[in-house]
Design a protein around this motif. Structure first.
Motif, PDB file in Angstrom:
ATOM      1  N   PRO A  23       0.804  -1.223   0.000  1.00 12.90           N
ATOM      2  CA  PRO A  23       0.000   0.000   0.000  1.00 12.90           C
ATOM      3  C   PRO A  23       0.837   1.272   0.000  1.00 12.90           C
ATOM      4  O   PRO A  23       0.387   2.314  -0.493  1.00 12.90           O
ATOM      5  CB  PRO A  23      -0.842  -0.127   1.270  1.00 12.90           C
ATOM      6  CG  PRO A  23      -0.081  -1.059   2.152  1.00 12.90           C
ATOM      7  CD  PRO A  23       0.601  -2.013   1.232  1.00 12.90           C
ATOM      8  N   TYR A  24       2.039   1.196   0.530  1.00  9.82           N
ATOM      9  CA  TYR A  24       2.902   2.381   0.533  1.00  9.82           C
ATOM     10  C   TYR A  24       3.349   2.725  -0.890  1.00  9.82           C
ATOM     11  O   TYR A  24       3.466   3.898  -1.253  1.00  9.82           O
ATOM     12  CB  TYR A  24       4.108   2.160   1.439  1.00  9.82           C
ATOM     13  CG  TYR A  24       3.721   1.978   2.890  1.00  9.82           C
ATOM     14  CD1 TYR A  24       3.426   3.075   3.692  1.00  9.82           C
ATOM     15  CD2 TYR A  24       3.615   0.703   3.445  1.00  9.82           C
ATOM     16  CE1 TYR A  24       3.051   2.907   5.022  1.00  9.82           C
ATOM     17  CE2 TYR A  24       3.234   0.526   4.772  1.00  9.82           C
ATOM     18  CZ  TYR A  24       2.947   1.632   5.550  1.00  9.82           C
ATOM     19  OH  TYR A  24       2.556   1.465   6.855  1.00  9.82           O
ATOM     20  N   ALA A  25       3.565   1.699  -1.706  1.00 10.49           N
ATOM     21  CA  ALA A  25       3.896   1.939  -3.111  1.00 10.49           C
ATOM     22  C   ALA A  25       2.702   2.546  -3.847  1.00 10.49           C
ATOM     23  O   ALA A  25       2.877   3.371  -4.757  1.00 10.49           O
ATOM     24  CB  ALA A  25       4.322   0.635  -3.784  1.00 10.49           C
ATOM     25  N   LEU A  26       1.500   2.150  -3.456  1.00 12.84           N
ATOM     26  CA  LEU A  26       0.309   2.738  -4.065  1.00 12.84           C
ATOM     27  C   LEU A  26       0.231   4.234  -3.758  1.00 12.84           C
ATOM     28  O   LEU A  26      -0.115   5.044  -4.623  1.00 12.84           O
ATOM     29  CB  LEU A  26      -0.951   2.034  -3.557  1.00 12.84           C
ATOM     30  CG  LEU A  26      -1.111   0.548  -3.902  1.00 12.84           C
ATOM     31  CD1 LEU A  26      -2.406   0.007  -3.298  1.00 12.84           C
ATOM     32  CD2 LEU A  26      -1.098   0.326  -5.405  1.00 12.84           C
ATOM     33  N   VAL A  27       0.555   4.599  -2.536  1.00 14.11           N
ATOM     34  CA  VAL A  27       0.513   6.016  -2.165  1.00 14.11           C
ATOM     35  C   VAL A  27       1.543   6.807  -2.975  1.00 14.11           C
ATOM     36  O   VAL A  27       1.282   7.938  -3.415  1.00 14.11           O
ATOM     37  CB  VAL A  27       0.744   6.186  -0.651  1.00 14.11           C
ATOM     38  CG1 VAL A  27       0.864   7.664  -0.294  1.00 14.11           C
ATOM     39  CG2 VAL A  27      -0.389   5.542   0.139  1.00 14.11           C
ATOM     40  N   GLU A  28       2.715   6.216  -3.198  1.00 14.49           N
ATOM     41  CA  GLU A  28       3.723   6.888  -4.015  1.00 14.49           C
ATOM     42  C   GLU A  28       3.202   7.123  -5.425  1.00 14.49           C
ATOM     43  O   GLU A  28       3.424   8.188  -6.021  1.00 14.49           O
ATOM     44  CB  GLU A  28       5.007   6.058  -4.061  1.00 14.49           C
ATOM     45  CG  GLU A  28       5.770   6.012  -2.749  1.00 14.49           C
ATOM     46  CD  GLU A  28       7.040   5.201  -2.851  1.00 14.49           C
ATOM     47  OE1 GLU A  28       7.382   4.772  -3.989  1.00 14.49           O
ATOM     48  OE2 GLU A  28       7.696   4.991  -1.816  1.00 14.49           O
ATOM     49  N   ARG A  29       2.487   6.125  -5.961  1.00 12.46           N
ATOM     50  CA  ARG A  29       1.924   6.288  -7.315  1.00 12.46           C
ATOM     51  C   ARG A  29       0.808   7.330  -7.305  1.00 12.46           C
ATOM     52  O   ARG A  29       0.650   8.095  -8.262  1.00 12.46           O
ATOM     53  CB  ARG A  29       1.386   4.932  -7.812  1.00 12.46           C
ATOM     54  CG  ARG A  29       1.143   4.896  -9.330  1.00 12.46           C
ATOM     55  CD  ARG A  29       2.444   4.820 -10.084  1.00 12.46           C
ATOM     56  NE  ARG A  29       2.284   5.056 -11.506  1.00 12.46           N
ATOM     57  CZ  ARG A  29       1.938   4.138 -12.404  1.00 12.46           C
ATOM     58  NH1 ARG A  29       1.689   2.902 -12.022  1.00 12.46           N
ATOM     59  NH2 ARG A  29       1.856   4.447 -13.691  1.00 12.46           N
ATOM     60  N   MET A  30       0.038   7.370  -6.242  1.00 16.73           N
ATOM     61  CA  MET A  30      -0.993   8.399  -6.110  1.00 16.73           C
ATOM     62  C   MET A  30      -0.378   9.792  -6.154  1.00 16.73           C
ATOM     63  O   MET A  30      -0.912  10.705  -6.788  1.00 16.73           O
ATOM     64  CB  MET A  30      -1.757   8.216  -4.801  1.00 16.73           C
ATOM     65  CG  MET A  30      -2.712   7.041  -4.763  1.00 16.73           C
ATOM     66  SD  MET A  30      -3.360   6.728  -3.085  1.00 16.73           S
ATOM     67  CE  MET A  30      -4.128   8.321  -2.711  1.00 16.73           C
TER      68      MET A  30
END
Length: 257
Positions: free
Chosen positions: A92-99
């Motif tokens: 999920p932390y990688a998702l936030v970076e993509r966000m």
């Protein structure tokens, strides 16, 4: 502030499942928001909705960001990551970076932006998903503060713990749920909404244990099993679906509460 254009990006949450028009297509919170905004902005207001059910965050970025930016909208909504959270392995932390890559691109154009802290999914789904959703929600709040975006906090609204807010599949919003989201968005934007959209009926009486387990079994058979089967075969519910409003267009009488 009266925006002249609004582009919605995302997945089924923004496409509008399961808030159906009479013809079977989906309306949802974004259509409702656009219709209300058009009242203030007038006939020149344009609305596009690029959201497609089943899309992962990376797919939304790859397929929807450039078309959204090309329209040069005044307001953009971005809601993604829910489908990623359902996968067995996800960071999920990688998702936030993509966000953040999306938020920074959109805000660099001068457009305003709407982000979401999603409603508490542990009401209907496993607690594991709640931990992932918490990272996404915290990320949305941090990005909103960093980039000056509007953050609509659905997680803080206990009304979304009411079963009436959810469709029978326990994953998508009901028509009442979409109206409540629309109300929150409009209030956050300072536009205001129909008070009826924010009404919540009394909580139902507790379901007897045996009946509740029977309902769980029906849900697993009718909704969970097909989802698992589809994903084991590498398919998505959005494979043959196209965006319902791929270009900015006036809001007409086909969008109504």
């Amino acid at each position: 502030m009266a925006w002249k254009s609004f582009v919605a990006m995302g997945d089924s949450f923004t496409e509008g499942l399961n808030d159906a028009y009479p013809d079977g297509s989906f309306r949802g919170w974004a259509d409702l928001v656009a219709a209300r905004m058009a009242v203030d902005a007038g006939p020149d207001f344009g609305y596009a909705n690029l959201a497609i059910r089943g899309k992962l965050l990376g797919q939304i970025v790859d397929e929807q960001l450039e078309p959204a930016l090309a329209m040069r909208p005044g307001l953009v909504s971005f809601a993604a990551g829910g489908n990623d959270s359902l996968r067995p392995r996800v960071d999920p932390y990688a998702l936030v970076e993509r966000m953040e890559s999306v938020v920074s691109r959109v805000r660099a154009t001068g457009a305003d932006m709407i982000l979401f802290r999603f409603a508490d999914v542990t009401v209907n789904l496993p607690a594991m998903l709640g931990r992932r959703a918490a990272v996404l929600n915290d990320g949305a709040r941090a990005l909103g503060e960093k980039y000056g975006a509007y953050v609509v906090d659905l997680f803080a609204d206990n009304a979304f713990r009411h079963p009436h807010m959810w469709a029978p599949d326990r994953l998508h919003l009901s028509p009442a749920g979409h109206r409540r989201v629309a109300g929150h968005v409009l209030n956050a934007l300072g536009v205001g909404c129909d008070d009826q959209w924010m009404l919540v009926p009394p909580n139902p009486e507790p379901t007897p244990w045996l009946l509740a387990r029977g309902a769980d079994l029906r849900w697993a058979r009718e909704h969970l099993a097909p989802w698992v089967s589809r994903h084991l075969r590498g398919h998505s519910s959005g494979e043959h679906v196209v965006a319902k409003r791929p270009q900015l267009a006036p809001v007409t009488g086909d969008i109504a509460a």
